[in-house]
Design a protein around this motif. Sequence first.
Motif, PDB file in Angstrom:
ATOM      1  N   LYS A   1       0.848  -1.206  -0.060  1.00 39.37           N
ATOM      2  CA  LYS A   1       0.036  -0.053  -0.009  1.00 39.37           C
ATOM      3  C   LYS A   1       0.778   1.045  -0.013  1.00 39.37           C
ATOM      4  N   SER A   2       1.888   1.207   0.922  1.00 39.55           N
ATOM      5  CA  SER A   2       2.631   2.488   0.990  1.00 39.55           C
ATOM      6  C   SER A   2       3.608   2.668  -0.558  1.00 39.55           C
ATOM      7  N   PHE A   3       3.932   1.448  -1.233  1.00 39.09           N
ATOM      8  CA  PHE A   3       4.622   1.671  -2.475  1.00 39.09           C
ATOM      9  C   PHE A   3       3.889   2.238  -3.469  1.00 39.09           C
ATOM     10  N   HIS A   4       2.557   1.649  -3.366  1.00 39.35           N
ATOM     11  CA  HIS A   4       1.403   2.002  -4.287  1.00 39.35           C
ATOM     12  C   HIS A   4       1.331   3.727  -4.234  1.00 39.35           C
TER      13      HIS A   4
ATOM     14  N   SER B   1       1.587   9.034  -6.140  1.00 37.76           N
ATOM     15  CA  SER B   1       2.015  10.455  -5.976  1.00 37.76           C
ATOM     16  C   SER B   1       3.024  10.709  -7.136  1.00 37.76           C
ATOM     17  N   SER B   2       3.983  10.220  -7.314  1.00 35.51           N
ATOM     18  CA  SER B   2       4.837  10.508  -8.546  1.00 35.51           C
ATOM     19  C   SER B   2       4.253  10.468  -9.615  1.00 35.51           C
ATOM     20  N   VAL B   3       3.104   9.860 -10.115  1.00 32.42           N
ATOM     21  CA  VAL B   3       2.479   9.877 -11.441  1.00 32.42           C
ATOM     22  C   VAL B   3       1.635  11.138 -11.472  1.00 32.42           C
TER      23      VAL B   3
END
Length: 113
Positions: A101-104, A109-111
Motif C-alpha cells: 500500500k505504501s509503495f502504491h 503521488s509520483s505519477v
Amino acid sequence: MTWLAERQAVTASNIANADTPGYRARSVQSFSSYLEGPVLQLAATAPGHMSLPPGEARPVEITSGASWASSHSGNNVSIESELMTASSSSRMMNMDSAAVKSFHRMLMSSVKV
C-alpha cells in the motif's frame, strides 16, 4: 503473499480436522526454502525480454508438520500451535499489505506530477 495464503489455508485445514481420528497435521515449507528457486513463471511480452525455461517455477510444498501432542486416536493437531501459526501468518500478511500500500501510494503521488 502467496506463501502466506497457502500457510493460512493449511493451518485452517489442521484446525478444522483437530477432532478427526488419524488426521496428521500438515505444514508449509519455510519461506526461506520457498525463495531458493524461481517462484513465478515470467512471460516475455516483447522480443527483448528474458524468459525462464518451462516448468522452472515451482509451487509451495506442503509437508507433514511436527506437532506438540498426539492423541490416542492418532491425531497430532495441537490447537495452540495452529493458533500461533495463524496469528503469525496474519501479522506477516498485514506487514506485506502495508508495504505494498505504501509503495502504491508513493507511485501514485509520483505519477500525479
